[in-house]
Design a protein around this motif. Structure first.
Motif, PDB file in Angstrom:
ATOM      1  N   TRP A 117       4.765  54.282   6.029  1.00 39.31           N
ATOM      2  CA  TRP A 117       5.380  53.248   5.839  1.00 39.31           C
ATOM      3  C   TRP A 117       5.143  52.114   6.371  1.00 39.31           C
ATOM      4  O   TRP A 117       5.307  50.847   6.623  1.00 39.31           O
ATOM      5  CB  TRP A 117       6.716  52.858   6.789  1.00 39.31           C
ATOM      6  N   GLY A 124       4.606  52.055   1.689  1.00 38.57           N
ATOM      7  CA  GLY A 124       4.836  50.322   3.030  1.00 38.57           C
ATOM      8  C   GLY A 124       4.051  49.302   2.405  1.00 38.57           C
ATOM      9  O   GLY A 124       4.751  48.067   1.747  1.00 38.57           O
ATOM     10  N   CYS A 127       7.024  48.961  -0.342  1.00 40.10           N
ATOM     11  CA  CYS A 127       8.317  47.999  -0.408  1.00 40.10           C
ATOM     12  C   CYS A 127       8.027  46.904   0.212  1.00 40.10           C
ATOM     13  O   CYS A 127       8.869  45.836   0.109  1.00 40.10           O
ATOM     14  CB  CYS A 127       7.900  48.978   1.244  1.00 40.10           C
ATOM     15  N   VAL A 135       7.700  47.303   6.647  1.00 40.97           N
ATOM     16  CA  VAL A 135       8.557  48.054   7.655  1.00 40.97           C
ATOM     17  C   VAL A 135       7.888  48.712   8.526  1.00 40.97           C
ATOM     18  O   VAL A 135       9.022  49.059   9.936  1.00 40.97           O
ATOM     19  CB  VAL A 135       9.170  49.557   6.128  1.00 40.97           C
ATOM     20  N   GLY A 141      11.678  49.640  10.806  1.00 41.27           N
ATOM     21  CA  GLY A 141      10.642  50.926  10.685  1.00 41.27           C
ATOM     22  C   GLY A 141      11.541  51.647  12.081  1.00 41.27           C
ATOM     23  O   GLY A 141      11.398  52.786  11.821  1.00 41.27           O
TER      24      GLY A 141
END
Lengths: 272, 277, 350
Positions: A117, A124, A127, A135, A141
């Protein structure tokens, strides 16, 4: 003279081994914390707890764990529901995946989540591109990592209760005129409440103190993404035992109190 | 199971997809990452990383710590389970609470406890310094912290089993003249051996993989007090991803072994599903 | 409300739980669905309620086809074998459930629930929870709950099977008087022949997914249509043999030329059924010509009833039931020779 209640053998041995074992490895260390915390004068307590950095860290750990536990409970209910009530190809695989966080040591989970992420990671970047949200190294996170470890607790607590529900009860409700939604809300979900509450409590308790899974993805910016356990480590490295003890006591005390509250809520709900 | 939820109504499909998405992105993906990265330089790369000098030393240290934690906590755990399950005594609640305590304690706090005892400003800090005994930043400290963190794992598997099994068989043996030793080795232990096995695996896997508590007490001294998880952290921090994940795969194997064994033993153990550590 | 089902088929894989079942129930009837487990009686009950998907056939209520309508729209009161009470609700809320889901006003709910609890004689139990009740009490709550929505038909699935013998007897009587009072059409499933006969206006006997016989208790008892029905009703000897021009003949020279109850049987393999009570026993010395000769093997007694087990010359074992007073008069002991006379016999093609 009255006869003593007959007992199985082994009282002496098991009692002495247990007392020694628990005494040395559990009681003694906890006493050390209790004594240390008690020795810290009240002003020092207030001073430590008043620091913005401390407030932020405790806030993040508790609030993050709370939010993550809520999300875990919701997601866990959906997953437990799907695993129990529907038959579909690959259900065995889904069931197995739920257990994976139990197989990963916390540090490994932590770096895997970060690699995935983070700004360089597959998810990551996805997103970022789709939602514009970063994140890793943010509070998002932290919550994500906490859901990772909390979700299996909820699923495994709810699943057996859901599986034990008597199908006849739902048929009875239908015959009595309840719509499918009414059957769900009045007959199926209420018996699940204790299990959901337990799952929530387990996820929350675990999340408050979690270190290895979270510390890599968090970013650890003091005041923003620094979790309480990390702050404790920092204080120890500074030889500030008092500060560390205060923080540890709040962390431990806070989660014990919340667990106690939840247990009592459970008891009052009338279900065992 | 209810006949009212037909398997292919739209709500069901939506729920299944949602569940799959959550599990896939959140849990399966990191697992895939570990495996993928570990073998990203092929089997050869994996082997090289796993047999690296420092990695092996870290593994040996972790194994040593596990080899200490498992027997001690198995012995203590079985004794505690027997004591709690079969006898009534004052303080039973306290003992049970103490047993559950390590699970409610953050790993970092667990490490802190031992710093408070043995650290330079701890209870015995100055005495240890005089005697030139090193607990913290050395193997004993790591062992103690790991012992604390894995303390109740065997007990938590054995205790419910003893409670569920009831003591009828044991009483029968006693009335037939068995003494304590015979009772334990011929009757009690055989009936609990699967729970003990699973507890041992859980303890071992957790002991190998413990990070937070060990991080606090070890001092991170590379080559000397770096356990495998700490070593993995260092590798990752130094951008040696492939090596970090390759070393991780060893720990993951241990964890998966425990899971597989649990599923295989599902019939013989009272609880329904694997429990967390 | 009158119910009619025609041609119902329900298969589980290859196995038919209902194999072309048709039945009519008049308004206000109390009908027993009787049969061994797996015979389809519970499946039929559930199909009538709308709890069972059908592979073929129609279900109509008062002439209106309800086959495709879901259970909750059918207005049936269903009482499950293990009660299926809502464990997280108290007795009041359980009984009130049907009214609550219809959003009835609170005053109405209170009144109706109180009325129903009185009807089932559980007036003071409103605040109790199901796990605080005995089996018989739970059963009555389940009934009250089913009655709350004023159902057009009451369906009960083995309502008394999970209860003690005495409680069962009391509830049976109570159910009959309840039915006489409220006159709702009622179907109940049982495997207990005595229960079916005691309670019902009509008995429907099931076997392997089909109806073997449908009639009043008296009819079914006196004229069992098939060997299965006769044997299911119990206490009967069954002998295989052949139906010939002179009557039934069995192995070892056994013969019976009396007029069989029931329809005429074609010549060929046939089974003779003789109820234990229809086998009269005499001393060998007093044997008539057509009597069968046998040796008394064992005598058992349960109070006023005595049972003799008799071994025929062809080594088949028969049971005869007499009152113990009769037995004393006969003065028979194990090992004695005896003569058997068949008073009523049933013959069925094999």
């Amino acid at each position: 003279m009255a006869m003593r209640t007959p007992q199985l053998p082994g009282w002496g041995l098991s009692a002495s081994v247990t007392t020694l074992w628990l005494g040395a490895l559990a009681l003694l260390p906890m006493l050390a914390l209790a004594v240390q915390a008690a020795q810290v004068p009240a002003e020092r307590w207030l001073q430590v707890l008043g620091q913005p950095r401390v407030v932020a860290a405790l806030g993040l750990s508790f609030a993050g764990a709370l939010l993550a536990a809520l999300l875990s409970t919701l997601a866990g209910l959906i997953i437990a529901w799907v695993l129990v009530r529907y038959a579909f190809a690959g259900r065995w695989l889904m069931d197995a995946v739920v257990d994976l966080p139990f197989a990963l040591p916390t540090a490994v989970a932590g770096i895997a989540l970060t690699a995935l992420w983070g700004p360089e990671g597959v998810l990551g970047r996805l997103c970022m591109a789709v939602f514009g949200v970063q994140v890793a190294f943010t509070r998002v996170g932290v919550v994500l990592a906490l859901v990772f470890i909390g979700l299996p607790f909820v699923v495994r607590t709810v699943q057996p209760v859901l599986a034990d529900l008597d199908g006849a009860v739902e048929e009875a409700a239908a015959c009595l005129g309840a719509s499918p939604l009414q059957v769900l809300t009045r007959v199926v979900l209420p018996p699940l409440r204790p299990a959901l509450l337990t799952g929530f409590a387990l996820a929350f308790a675990r999340g408050v103190g979690e270190f290895g899974s979270v510390v890599f993805i968090a970013g650890n910016l003091p005041g923003r993404t620094e979790i309480a356990p990390l702050l404790i480590v920092t204080r120890l490295e500074e030889y500030d035992y008092a500060g560390a003890a205060v923080l540890a006591s709040v962390l431990l005390g806070g989660s014990l109190v919340l667990l106690g509250l939840l247990t009592r809520m459970q008891g009052r709900a009338g279900q065992a | 199971m209810s006949r009212l939820n037909s398997p292919r109504n739209p709500f069901a499909v939506l729920a299944i997809l949602t569940a799959a998405l959550i599990l896939g992105l959140l849990i399966a993906a990191p697992m895939a990452m570990v495996v993928g990265q570990a073998f990203s330089a092929g089997l050869g790369g994996w082997w090289a990383a796993v047999t690296d000098e420092e990695t092996l030393r870290a593994l040996r240290l972790s194994a040593l710590v596990a080899a200490i934690a498992v027997p001690v906590n198995t012995l203590g755990g079985v004794a505690a389970a027997w004591w709690i399950a079969r006898f009534r005594f004052r303080g039973r609640k306290l003992v049970t609470a103490l047993l559950d305590l390590p699970l409610s304690v953050s790993p970092v706090v667990a490490g802190l406890l031992f710093v408070l005892l043995f650290g330079s400003q701890g209870w015995w800090g100055s005495w240890l310094q005089e005697q030139d005994i090193h607990i913290l930043f050395a193997v004993p400290g790591i062992a103690l912290a790991t012992l604390f963190v894995t303390l109740p794992m065997v007990a938590r598997e054995v205790l419910p089993l003893l409670q569920a099994q009831g003591s009828d068989v044991e009483w029968a043996a006693v009335t037939m003249g068995a003494n304590g030793t015979q009772l334990f080795w011929k009757i009690v232990f055989p009936r609990m051996r699967w729970a003990v096995l699973y507890g041992v695996l859980l303890t071992g896997a957790r002991a190998l993989g413990e990070f937070g508590a060990v991080s606090v007490v070890s001092g991170h001294i590379r080559g000397e007090t770096s356990t495998l998880p700490l070593h993995i952290e260092v590798l990752y921090a130094e951008y040696h991803s492939q090596q970090a994940f390759a070393a991780s795969s060893l720990l993951v194997l241990a964890g998966l072994l425990a899971l597989v064994v649990r599923r295989a033993l599902a019939a013989r153990l009272p609880q329904g599903a694997p429990r967390g550590h | 409300m009158a119910i009619e089902v025609s041609g119902l088929v329900r298969k589980y894989g290859a196995h038919p739980a209902l194999d072309g079942v048709s039945l009519q129930v008049a308004d206000g009837e109390l009908v027993a669905l009787l049969g061994p487990s797996g015979s389809g009686k519970t499946t039929l009950l559930r199909a009538i309620a709308g709890l069972e998907p059908l592979d073929a056939g129609r279900v109509t209520y008062d002439g209106q086809d309800v086959t495709d309508s879901p259970a909750r729209q059918r207005g049936v009161g269903f009482v499950f074998q293990h009660y299926a009470l809502f464990g997280h609700m108290d007795v009041f809320e359980n009984v009130a459930f049907a009214l609550r889901v219809r959003k009835r006003p609170d005053a109405e709910v209170q009144a109706r629930v109180a009325e129903l609890l009185d009807l089932v004689q559980l007036g003071g139990f409103a605040k109790r929870y199901p796990d605080q009740l005995s089996g018989g009490q739970r059963q009555r709550v389940a009934l009250a709950r089913a009655l709350a929505s004023e159902p057009r038909v009451l369906l009960l699935d083995e309502p008394f099977s999970a209860l003690d013998a005495q409680v069962r007897k009391d509830l049976r009587r109570w159910l009959r008087s309840l039915h006489d009072r409220i006159r709702t059409t009622c179907l109940f499933v049982t495997h207990d022949q005595e229960e079916a006969f005691e309670l019902a206006d009509r008995v429907v006997v099931f076997h392997k997914g089909q109806i073997e016989q449908d009639g009043s208790p008296r009819e079914v008892w006196r004229q069992p249509k098939t060997a299965f029905v006769l044997q299911f009703l119990g206490h009967v000897n069954l002998l295989s043999g052949v139906q010939g021009p002179q009557g039934w003949q069995g192995p070892g020279g056994l013969g019976w030329s009396g007029r069989p109850q029931g329809p005429a049987v074609a010549e060929g393999p046939a089974v003779l059924g003789v109820r234990h009570r229809d086998l009269s026993v005499r001393q060998k010395a007093q044997a008539a010509e057509s009597d069968w000769l046998a040796t008394v093997e064992r005598i058992a007694t349960s109070g006023w009833r005595c049972e003799l087990q008799l071994r025929l010359s062809n080594s088949e074992l028969l049971t005869a039931e007499v009152s113990c007073d009769e037995l004393d008069e006969l003065d028979l002991r194990p090992g004695d020779a005896a003569a058997l006379h068949v008073r009523h016999g049933y013959v069925y093609g094999a």
